[in-house]
Design a protein around this motif. Structure first.
Motif, PDB file in Angstrom:
ATOM      1  N   LYS A 134       0.812  -1.224   0.000  1.00  0.00           N
ATOM      2  CA  LYS A 134       0.000   0.000   0.000  1.00  0.00           C
ATOM      3  C   LYS A 134       0.842   1.270   0.000  1.00  0.00           C
ATOM      4  CE  LYS A 134      -3.897  -2.252   2.297  1.00  0.00           C
ATOM      5  NZ  LYS A 134      -4.802  -2.273   3.471  1.00  0.00           N
ATOM      6  N   MET A 135       2.065   1.181  -0.503  1.00  0.00           N
ATOM      7  CA  MET A 135       2.903   2.377  -0.631  1.00  0.00           C
ATOM      8  C   MET A 135       2.540   3.077  -1.942  1.00  0.00           C
ATOM      9  SD  MET A 135       4.903   2.763   1.991  1.00  0.00           S
ATOM     10  CE  MET A 135       6.265   3.791   1.468  1.00  0.00           C
ATOM     11  N   LYS A 136       2.338   4.384  -1.879  1.00  0.00           N
ATOM     12  CA  LYS A 136       1.948   5.136  -3.058  1.00  0.00           C
ATOM     13  C   LYS A 136       2.574   6.522  -2.999  1.00  0.00           C
ATOM     14  CE  LYS A 136      -2.203   5.288  -5.887  1.00  0.00           C
ATOM     15  NZ  LYS A 136      -3.681   5.179  -5.902  1.00  0.00           N
ATOM     16  N   ASN A 137       3.048   6.991  -4.154  1.00  0.00           N
ATOM     17  CA  ASN A 137       3.672   8.321  -4.243  1.00  0.00           C
ATOM     18  C   ASN A 137       4.810   8.475  -3.244  1.00  0.00           C
ATOM     19  OD1 ASN A 137       1.757   9.083  -6.206  1.00  0.00           O
ATOM     20  ND2 ASN A 137       0.308   9.658  -4.627  1.00  0.00           N
ATOM     21  N   HIS A 138       5.589   7.414  -3.074  1.00  0.00           N
ATOM     22  CA  HIS A 138       6.692   7.439  -2.118  1.00  0.00           C
ATOM     23  C   HIS A 138       8.019   7.743  -2.821  1.00  0.00           C
ATOM     24  CE1 HIS A 138       6.158   3.372  -3.685  1.00  0.00           C
ATOM     25  NE2 HIS A 138       7.425   3.130  -3.433  1.00  0.00           N
ATOM     26  N   PHE A 139       9.049   7.892  -2.022  1.00  0.00           N
ATOM     27  CA  PHE A 139      10.385   8.234  -2.508  1.00  0.00           C
ATOM     28  C   PHE A 139      11.276   7.009  -2.292  1.00  0.00           C
ATOM     29  CE2 PHE A 139      14.076  11.532  -1.964  1.00  0.00           C
ATOM     30  CZ  PHE A 139      14.635  11.055  -3.145  1.00  0.00           C
ATOM     31  N   LEU A 140      11.739   6.416  -3.378  1.00  0.00           N
ATOM     32  CA  LEU A 140      12.583   5.225  -3.292  1.00  0.00           C
ATOM     33  C   LEU A 140      14.056   5.620  -3.434  1.00  0.00           C
ATOM     34  CD1 LEU A 140      12.981   2.136  -3.233  1.00  0.00           C
ATOM     35  CD2 LEU A 140      12.631   2.143  -5.714  1.00  0.00           C
ATOM     36  N   ILE A 141      14.872   5.237  -2.448  1.00  0.00           N
ATOM     37  CA  ILE A 141      16.308   5.528  -2.478  1.00  0.00           C
ATOM     38  C   ILE A 141      17.058   4.205  -2.633  1.00  0.00           C
ATOM     39  CG2 ILE A 141      18.259   6.557  -1.256  1.00  0.00           C
ATOM     40  CD1 ILE A 141      16.257   8.284   0.271  1.00  0.00           C
ATOM     41  N   CYS A 142      17.769   4.059  -3.739  1.00  0.00           N
ATOM     42  CA  CYS A 142      18.480   2.815  -4.048  1.00  0.00           C
ATOM     43  C   CYS A 142      19.978   2.982  -3.779  1.00  0.00           C
ATOM     44  CB  CYS A 142      18.270   2.432  -5.515  1.00  0.00           C
ATOM     45  SG  CYS A 142      16.549   2.190  -5.970  1.00  0.00           S
ATOM     46  N   LYS A 209       6.242   0.726  -9.078  1.00  0.00           N
ATOM     47  CA  LYS A 209       5.192   1.120 -10.023  1.00  0.00           C
ATOM     48  C   LYS A 209       4.318   2.255  -9.496  1.00  0.00           C
ATOM     49  CE  LYS A 209       4.793  -3.056 -12.802  1.00  0.00           C
ATOM     50  NZ  LYS A 209       3.876  -4.073 -13.372  1.00  0.00           N
ATOM     51  N   THR A 210       4.299   2.449  -8.184  1.00  0.00           N
ATOM     52  CA  THR A 210       3.493   3.531  -7.608  1.00  0.00           C
ATOM     53  C   THR A 210       4.360   4.612  -6.969  1.00  0.00           C
ATOM     54  OG1 THR A 210       3.253   2.237  -5.566  1.00  0.00           O
ATOM     55  CG2 THR A 210       1.474   2.061  -7.189  1.00  0.00           C
ATOM     56  N   ALA A 211       5.679   4.528  -7.175  1.00  0.00           N
ATOM     57  CA  ALA A 211       6.598   5.521  -6.589  1.00  0.00           C
ATOM     58  C   ALA A 211       6.496   6.848  -7.336  1.00  0.00           C
ATOM     59  CB  ALA A 211       8.023   5.002  -6.628  1.00  0.00           C
ATOM     60  N   ASP A 212       6.773   7.934  -6.632  1.00  0.00           N
ATOM     61  CA  ASP A 212       6.734   9.268  -7.227  1.00  0.00           C
ATOM     62  C   ASP A 212       8.133   9.709  -7.672  1.00  0.00           C
ATOM     63  OD1 ASP A 212       5.486  11.862  -7.810  1.00  0.00           O
ATOM     64  OD2 ASP A 212       6.677  12.594  -6.133  1.00  0.00           O
ATOM     65  N   ARG A 213       9.119   9.414  -6.826  1.00  0.00           N
ATOM     66  CA  ARG A 213      10.511   9.788  -7.127  1.00  0.00           C
ATOM     67  C   ARG A 213      11.447   8.660  -6.726  1.00  0.00           C
ATOM     68  NH1 ARG A 213      11.392  15.019  -3.722  1.00  0.00           N
ATOM     69  NH2 ARG A 213       9.508  14.306  -2.663  1.00  0.00           N
ATOM     70  N   THR A 214      12.597   8.621  -7.382  1.00  0.00           N
ATOM     71  CA  THR A 214      13.617   7.654  -6.991  1.00  0.00           C
ATOM     72  C   THR A 214      15.006   8.263  -7.146  1.00  0.00           C
ATOM     73  OG1 THR A 214      14.497   5.431  -7.381  1.00  0.00           O
ATOM     74  CG2 THR A 214      13.685   6.615  -9.298  1.00  0.00           C
ATOM     75  N   LEU A 215      15.874   7.917  -6.204  1.00  0.00           N
ATOM     76  CA  LEU A 215      17.267   8.369  -6.229  1.00  0.00           C
ATOM     77  C   LEU A 215      18.165   7.140  -6.214  1.00  0.00           C
ATOM     78  CD1 LEU A 215      19.628  10.418  -5.828  1.00  0.00           C
ATOM     79  CD2 LEU A 215      19.144  10.304  -3.369  1.00  0.00           C
ATOM     80  N   ILE A 216      19.024   7.006  -7.232  1.00  0.00           N
ATOM     81  CA  ILE A 216      19.969   5.886  -7.283  1.00  0.00           C
ATOM     82  C   ILE A 216      21.352   6.425  -6.958  1.00  0.00           C
ATOM     83  CG2 ILE A 216      20.972   4.050  -8.679  1.00  0.00           C
ATOM     84  CD1 ILE A 216      17.865   5.447 -10.016  1.00  0.00           C
ATOM     85  N   LEU A 217      21.894   5.997  -5.830  1.00  0.00           N
ATOM     86  CA  LEU A 217      23.224   6.436  -5.404  1.00  0.00           C
ATOM     87  C   LEU A 217      24.304   5.594  -6.066  1.00  0.00           C
ATOM     88  CD1 LEU A 217      22.491   6.750  -1.588  1.00  0.00           C
ATOM     89  CD2 LEU A 217      22.687   8.636  -3.195  1.00  0.00           C
ATOM     90  N   ALA A 218      25.506   6.142  -6.145  1.00  0.00           N
ATOM     91  CA  ALA A 218      26.664   5.363  -6.593  1.00  0.00           C
ATOM     92  C   ALA A 218      26.974   4.372  -5.477  1.00  0.00           C
ATOM     93  CB  ALA A 218      27.843   6.283  -6.863  1.00  0.00           C
TER      94      ALA A 218
END
Length: 403
Positions: A134-142, A209-218
């Motif tokens: 049930k996560m929606k419009n969340h910020f994913l940090i990889c 699929k329901t994320a709003d933003r994502t940040l991929i770190l080195a």
């Protein structure tokens, strides 16, 4: 008529599948230990209830209906014991003792199951094994890197509308590194999922699929070479954009030669940390304090430094000079940021606009321009006759307010 028949068959097939799935769930429930316990206890309680009713109906005025016996059984088994009803006969009291024993046993089993469920869930969450639901419009940090705790604190400071519960970390960092984050009062509500962020299954578990933003770190969670680190970043962006083209994607790379690959993968923002570090060192070598200026401009504090602001709709399609003269602020306007936001959306809008032109040659020309389209392009100090395009923002320098 044939159409109605096909619809009926489709509905019948759907109902059969649903019924089959329901029966399968029921059978699965009774196949495990909890189901077997319920299967044994329920008939036993029913028999005891009938014994109490039969033994008390003629001698006890408080238990003279089947419902009274049912009420007493429920109250006793749940160990509530209101005391409003009590058996008087020997057989009734013996049955009541059996009910009490069954109630204590059932209560103990259920308490143990519940405690075990809560503990297991918490352990899975701490180890990053709990699937995000049930996560929606969340910020994913990889990914993970040294100073990750400070990065998270900076993200929360720069985004006051973003709560820790809306952040999901996906990485393979060591247990001690994650524990340090979870021990931080500001960060303990951040969700953690252990997994390889280049893997599609791991990204789906993180609800990409329901994320709003994502940040991929080195990523530095493992002993990756520079080539491996940047290759994994590019692979992650490609996978993420395939799963969710609308997500706003920011990626950090070490080697600038991978910038082209990220652009082709439709990455919205590309951060080249090593290039910034080199530039700061070069600027500092001049001995003019340039590094202090750049650091202040890129400050995490929202009260000063570079600030982006929306441009009123009245000035879209108008001259930059008119917009500049209309401003009544102490902030200094230094330019325009074009094509802001998600690259996928900007591209879709540009395609729709290009196809409106009835001239085929112009359509082809516009489509060629779209190929070179880039998102978030800064235009510093444009001439007054520069026309402000849609999806643009103004760039200001804001000074510190007097304390």
């Amino acid at each position: 008529m044939p159409h109605s028949s096909a619809k009926l068959k489709e509905l019948t097939s759907f109902m059969k599948k649903k019924l089959s799935a329901f029966v399968e769930k029921i059978l699965h429930f009774f196949a495990n230990s909890t189901g077997k316990t319920v299967l044994i206890i329920t008939p036993l309680l029913f028999v005891i209830m009938l014994i109490i009713f039969k033994s008390e109906a003629d001698t006890n005025s408080s238990i003279n209906t089947l419902f009274d016996a049912f009420w007493y059984t429920i109250v006793t088994v749940t160990t509530v014991g209101y005391g409003d009803i009590a058996p008087a006969s020997l057989l009734g009291r013996l049955s009541a003792i059996l009910l009490l024993l069954v109630g204590v046993a059932v209560f103990g089993v259920l308490s143990g199951k519940f405690a075990s469920f809560i503990l297991d869930r918490q352990q899975k969450k701490d180890r990053g094994l709990l699937k995000m639901t049930k996560m929606k419009n969340h910020f994913l940090i990889c990914g993970w890197k040294p100073g990750f705790e400070k990065i998270l604190e900076g993200i929360l400071a720069a985004n006051p509308d973003l709560s820790p519960e809306k952040i999901v970390m996906l990485n393979e960092a060591g247990h001690s590194e994650i524990q340090a984050i979870q021990a931080n009062e500001k960060l303990k509500a951040i969700n953690f999922l252990r997994g390889d962020f280049t893997d599609e299954d791991a990204l789906l578990k993180a609800q990409i699929k329901t994320a709003d933003r994502t940040l991929i770190l080195a990523d530095q969670s493992q002993n990756f070479s520079t080539l491996e680190t940047d290759s994994r970043t590019v692979l992650a962006v490609i996978t993420i954009k395939n799963l969710n083209p609308r997500v706003y994607c920011v990626a950090e790379i070490i080697d600038s030669k991978f910038e082209k690959h990220l652009s082709l993968a439709r990455c919205d923002e590309i951060i080249m940390t090593s290039t910034y570090e080199h530039n700061l060192l070069v600027q500092a070598s001049s001995g003019k304090g340039m590094s202090h200026i750049l650091r202040e401009l890129a400050s995490e504090a929202r009260s000063s430094g570079l600030v982006l602001q929306d441009i009123p709709a009245d000035f879209i399609g108008k001259y930059y000079g008119d917009y500049r003269k209309s401003l009544a602020t102490n902030d200094i306007l230094i330019g325009i940021l074009e094509n802001t936001g998600n690259f996928f959306i900007r591209r879709q809008e540009a395609l729709a606009e290009a196809q409106k032109n009835p001239d085929m040659e112009k359509i082809v020309l516009n489509l060629k321009k779209i190929k070179t389209l880039r998102s978030n392009v800064p235009v510093f100090n444009p001439p007054d006759d520069y026309v402000i395009q849609e999806s643009s923002k103004s760039i200001f320098i804001r000074g510190k307010t007097a304390e």
